[in-house]
Scaffold this motif. Structure first.
Motif, mmCIF file in Angstrom:
data_model
loop_
_atom_site.group_PDB
_atom_site.id
_atom_site.type_symbol
_atom_site.label_atom_id
_atom_site.label_comp_id
_atom_site.label_asym_id
_atom_site.label_seq_id
_atom_site.Cartn_x
_atom_site.Cartn_y
_atom_site.Cartn_z
ATOM 1 N N ALA A 158 8.780 0.259 7.290
ATOM 2 C CA ALA A 158 7.428 -0.196 6.990
ATOM 3 C C ALA A 158 6.674 -0.553 8.271
ATOM 4 O O ALA A 158 5.516 -0.173 8.449
ATOM 5 N N HIS A 159 7.324 -1.261 9.185
ATOM 6 C CA HIS A 159 6.681 -1.617 10.455
ATOM 7 C C HIS A 159 6.357 -0.379 11.286
ATOM 8 O O HIS A 159 5.303 -0.293 11.889
ATOM 9 N N ARG A 160 7.282 0.569 11.322
ATOM 10 C CA ARG A 160 7.071 1.792 12.093
ATOM 11 C C ARG A 160 5.868 2.560 11.547
ATOM 12 O O ARG A 160 5.043 3.083 12.291
ATOM 13 N N LEU A 161 5.768 2.635 10.237
ATOM 14 C CA LEU A 161 4.655 3.331 9.614
ATOM 15 C C LEU A 161 3.336 2.642 9.941
ATOM 16 O O LEU A 161 2.346 3.292 10.271
ATOM 17 N N LEU A 162 3.317 1.314 9.892
ATOM 18 C CA LEU A 162 2.103 0.577 10.242
ATOM 19 C C LEU A 162 1.696 0.832 11.681
ATOM 20 O O LEU A 162 0.520 1.022 11.989
ATOM 21 N N GLY A 167 -2.337 0.826 10.545
ATOM 22 C CA GLY A 167 -2.731 0.038 9.384
ATOM 23 C C GLY A 167 -3.899 0.639 8.628
ATOM 24 O O GLY A 167 -4.402 0.041 7.696
ATOM 25 N N GLY A 168 -4.353 1.823 9.011
ATOM 26 C CA GLY A 168 -5.537 2.404 8.403
ATOM 27 C C GLY A 168 -5.259 3.254 7.190
ATOM 28 O O GLY A 168 -6.131 3.970 6.735
ATOM 29 N N GLY A 173 1.725 3.890 -0.579
ATOM 30 C CA GLY A 173 1.733 5.319 -0.871
ATOM 31 C C GLY A 173 2.509 6.104 0.159
ATOM 32 O O GLY A 173 3.233 7.050 -0.160
ATOM 33 N N ALA A 174 2.394 5.728 1.411
ATOM 34 C CA ALA A 174 3.100 6.444 2.469
ATOM 35 C C ALA A 174 4.603 6.211 2.421
ATOM 36 O O ALA A 174 5.385 7.086 2.763
#
Length: 195
Positions: A158-162, A167-168, A173-174
């Motif tokens: 989750a942190h890596r994706l953010l 954060g946009g 969903g991702a």
């Protein structure tokens, strides 16, 4: 092991029920912390969260932004469970989540794998059972669970994706890729909304 994030907005009564279902997880050492991501509730939501020992992140922002803000302050859990306040997990959920996490980590797939609970209404009525079946088919065929099924994911993913997306984008969903999504046997019991 697990940080639970609950996005709320005027959910005082539902939140009390949701938190009560998490107590066995805390007793068994599965739940390390609970963060309530509140949208400036005008009822007793904050008081319920405080009385239960939850951390509170309060912002007048949409659900997604509040979940991301709560994720940014997670301290204790290596896994994150995003759970709706109108949901109470059925007894024994913590054992299955613990087994899922252990098995996924042993297989070296913790940052790839996500899980949701089975959707169910907390009452028996024909229209509710039809809705429940529709959600099950939608999840099975399209890999598209509803928010009430919760989302269990590794904190690092989750942190890596953010960080990658700044954060946009819609984090939830991702994180949901149908090939990486497991449906647990435990049910998320949705409290019916009565008018």
């Amino acid at each position: 092991m697990l940080s639970v994030i609950i996005p709320t907005q005027n959910n005082e009564l539902a939140l009390a029920r949701c938190l009560a279902a998490l107590v066995p997880g805390a007793v068994d050492g599965v739940v390390a912390e609970v963060i309530v991501a509140d949208r400036c509730s005008s009822d007793g939501t904050a008081q319920v969260a405080d009385a239960a020992g939850c951390r509170i992140v309060s912002q007048d922002t949409p659900r997604q932004a509040r979940v991301e803000a709560a994720l940014a302050v997670v301290e204790r859990g290596t896994w994150v469970l995003v759970l709706e306040p109108t949901v109470a997990l059925e007894p024994g959920w913590q054992r299955e989540v613990g087994s899922f996490i252990d098995g996924t980590e042993r297989a070296g797939r913790s940052e790839e794998q996500r899980a949701v609970f089975r959707f169910a209404f907390d009452e028996f009525a024909r229209p509710k059972r039809i809705s429940q079946a529709v959600v099950a088919v939608r999840g099975h065929l399209l890999g598209m669970p509803v928010p009430e099924q919760g989302l269990l994911a590794h904190r690092t993913a989750a942190h890596r994706l953010l960080a990658r997306e700044g954060g946009g984008m819609a984090l939830i969903g991702a994180l949901l890729g149908w090939r990486k999504l497991s449906v647990l046997r435990s049910r998320a019991l949705v409290q019916p909304q009565h008018s």
